[in-house]
Design a protein around this motif. Structure first.
Motif, PDB file in Angstrom:
ATOM      1  N   GLY A  42       0.815  -1.215   0.000  1.00 53.01           N
ATOM      2  CA  GLY A  42       0.000   0.000   0.000  1.00 53.01           C
ATOM      3  C   GLY A  42       0.842   1.254   0.000  1.00 53.01           C
ATOM      4  O   GLY A  42       0.538   2.222  -0.715  1.00 53.01           O
ATOM      5  N   ILE A  43       1.921   1.262   0.783  1.00 56.91           N
ATOM      6  CA  ILE A  43       2.809   2.427   0.834  1.00 56.91           C
ATOM      7  C   ILE A  43       3.476   2.658  -0.520  1.00 56.91           C
ATOM      8  O   ILE A  43       3.546   3.792  -1.010  1.00 56.91           O
ATOM      9  CB  ILE A  43       3.877   2.240   1.932  1.00 56.91           C
ATOM     10  CG1 ILE A  43       3.214   2.216   3.316  1.00 56.91           C
ATOM     11  CG2 ILE A  43       4.927   3.339   1.864  1.00 56.91           C
ATOM     12  CD1 ILE A  43       2.516   3.499   3.688  1.00 56.91           C
ATOM     13  N   LEU A  44       3.983   1.588  -1.134  1.00 56.75           N
ATOM     14  CA  LEU A  44       4.626   1.731  -2.447  1.00 56.75           C
ATOM     15  C   LEU A  44       3.632   2.195  -3.505  1.00 56.75           C
ATOM     16  O   LEU A  44       3.967   3.004  -4.377  1.00 56.75           O
ATOM     17  CB  LEU A  44       5.257   0.401  -2.864  1.00 56.75           C
ATOM     18  CG  LEU A  44       6.528  -0.007  -2.113  1.00 56.75           C
ATOM     19  CD1 LEU A  44       6.929  -1.423  -2.484  1.00 56.75           C
ATOM     20  CD2 LEU A  44       7.664   0.959  -2.422  1.00 56.75           C
ATOM     21  N   GLY A  45       2.398   1.690  -3.447  1.00 55.08           N
ATOM     22  CA  GLY A  45       1.378   2.135  -4.394  1.00 55.08           C
ATOM     23  C   GLY A  45       1.036   3.602  -4.201  1.00 55.08           C
ATOM     24  O   GLY A  45       0.855   4.339  -5.190  1.00 55.08           O
ATOM     25  N   LEU A  46       0.954   4.047  -2.954  1.00 53.73           N
ATOM     26  CA  LEU A  46       0.663   5.453  -2.683  1.00 53.73           C
ATOM     27  C   LEU A  46       1.788   6.351  -3.171  1.00 53.73           C
ATOM     28  O   LEU A  46       1.542   7.413  -3.770  1.00 53.73           O
ATOM     29  CB  LEU A  46       0.429   5.644  -1.180  1.00 53.73           C
ATOM     30  CG  LEU A  46       0.098   7.071  -0.724  1.00 53.73           C
ATOM     31  CD1 LEU A  46      -1.198   7.549  -1.370  1.00 53.73           C
ATOM     32  CD2 LEU A  46      -0.015   7.141   0.792  1.00 53.73           C
ATOM     33  N   LEU A  47       3.034   5.938  -2.929  1.00 55.57           N
ATOM     34  CA  LEU A  47       4.181   6.728  -3.412  1.00 55.57           C
ATOM     35  C   LEU A  47       4.197   6.787  -4.941  1.00 55.57           C
ATOM     36  O   LEU A  47       4.570   7.812  -5.518  1.00 55.57           O
ATOM     37  CB  LEU A  47       5.485   6.120  -2.889  1.00 55.57           C
ATOM     38  CG  LEU A  47       5.746   6.280  -1.389  1.00 55.57           C
ATOM     39  CD1 LEU A  47       7.009   5.524  -0.974  1.00 55.57           C
ATOM     40  CD2 LEU A  47       5.868   7.760  -1.010  1.00 55.57           C
TER      41      LEU A  47
END
Length: 407
Positions: A313-318
């Protein structure tokens, strides 16, 4: 000034050579490792479904776990041919013509959509599981009203029906793209000088659809839906619910300790006779301990989920915030590794059930233990603290083995 700004942005390197080397090294083993995990996971989830659907195992919590096991099983079955096509066959020197045929490419497109839908379904079933357990611990008097079998079945069905609609932008963003390339007689790229030995062959790849190429907002919507709706919102909800569950468990322990201390040596009148109150209290405490053990097992399931899903989720948001450059440099290079983490999460639940649930182990043993061994093994009569309720093993009128668990 504008040109200088664009140049400086283009020169940004988010992930360096170390990640490239990791990606290259892991790529060579991902196919074999994922097939190993998926094979184990397919068997394990099949066993989960068989055990959890037994009559003595029926409960709202186990119904959700069954729905989760079905979604995980389908993900595993779908990923095995994808791992063969995308990772193993290229290493076995299969030709480009074989790997980029229309049928193979159609499957890759199907996999990208089907796996995302099922994984999203599993994610929201995990959230439902956390909500159900929190209600059972924090509001036990309302648990049977709010979380009965009918409500649970509606929640599971809703997850399977709604999640395909969440993936609609994914359907619109990808399509099969044909291209004509020059190949030799064996189907490999032509490298000679005499074009008489070459063939024009139509190859197929999954690529951005025309709608996605002409609509930047659709690509952005994909990243935001994936990172926020599918990953981060469930992760945040699970984090909050997991913390609330931990606090509820600690509070339940404190109340039990207080109740046990206050009830020592006290008697109550039942049908005109004095009865030791601790006897009644012990039965209540055993039931509460069973609830605690079930909650700890499910808490382990939730924490495992957070460990594998939150980084994605963090990588997708970034990627949504920083743009295509970060997506290509970082997210895609970690995509295979994140896949194996998600597959491990789907496969390992069977081990958690066996290690933390006495009732699951007992039912599993009765179902799969060879019949000739039964007459040599005495039926256990103990009622130790690790037992999830009292389980009696015996024979029915037809001679079939039965398990009766008292909760």
């Amino acid at each position: 000034m504008a040109n200088q700004s664009n140049t400086s942005t283009d020169d940004v390197v988010y992930c360096g050579k170390g990640l490239d080397d990791f990606h290259t090294g892991y790529l060579s083993i991902h196919g074999y490792l994922s097939i190993l995990v998926c094979t184990f996971g397919s068997i394990a989830n099949s066993l989960n479904i068989i055990v959890l659907t037994r009559r003595e195992m029926r409960s709202p919590t186990n119904l959700i776990l069954t729905g989760l096991a079905i979604a995980d099983l389908l993900v595993m079955i779908d990923y095995i041919p994808f791992a063969c096509i995308g990772y193993i066959l290229p290493q076995l020197n299969y030709s480009k013509e074989q790997l980029l045929s229309y049928s193979w490419t159609w499957y890759v497109l199907f996999h990208s959509i089907f796996a995302q839908i099922l994984h999203t379904t599993a994610i929201w079933l995990t959230v439902t599981l956390a909500i159900w357990r929190y209600i059972a611990v924090a509001h036990p008097q309302r648990n049977r009203i709010w979380c009965n079998m009918k409500t649970t079945l509606i929640a599971i069905t809703s997850s399977y029906v709604v999640c395909p609609f969440i993936a609609i932008p994914l359907y619109l963003s990808s399509s099969i793209k044909p291209s004509v390339e020059l190949l030799d007689e064996n189907g490999f790229p032509f490298k000679g000088n005499n074009t008489a030995d070459a063939r024009n062959v139509t190859l197929y790849r999954v690529g951005p659809s025309e709608l996605a190429k002409n609509n930047e907002s659709l690509n952005n919507a994909n990243l935001w839906i994936y990172s926020v709706a599918i990953k981060l919102i469930p992760c945040v909800a699970l984090t909050i619910l997991s913390l609330r569950l931990i606090f509820a468990l600690l509070e339940a322990k404190r109340r039990r300790k207080q109740l046990t201390g206050n009830s020592a040596g006290m008697k109550v009148i039942v049908n005109g006779k004095a009865v030791d109150k601790s006897t009644k209290t012990n039965k209540t405490l055993e039931k509460e301990k069973q609830t605690d053990r079930t909650t700890r097992m499910l808490l382990a399931v939730l924490l495992l989920f957070l460990t594998t899903e939150f980084p994605q989720g963090i990588l997708g948001l970034l990627s949504a915030l920083l743009g295509e450059k970060f997506f290509n440099q970082c997210y895609l290079k970690l995509g295979d590794f994140m896949d194996i983490l998600a597959l491990l999460n789907s496969a390992i639940n069977f081990i958690l059930y066996c290690s933390m649930s006495r009732q699951f182990r007992t039912t599993f043993t009765v179902l799969f233990r060879p019949k000739f061994i039964e007459k040599w093994i005495p039926v256990a009569q103990d009622d130790d603290e690790n037992n999830l309720g009292r389980t009696d093993i015996g024979k029915d009128n037809n001679g079939h083995t039965t398990v009766v668990t008292q909760v």
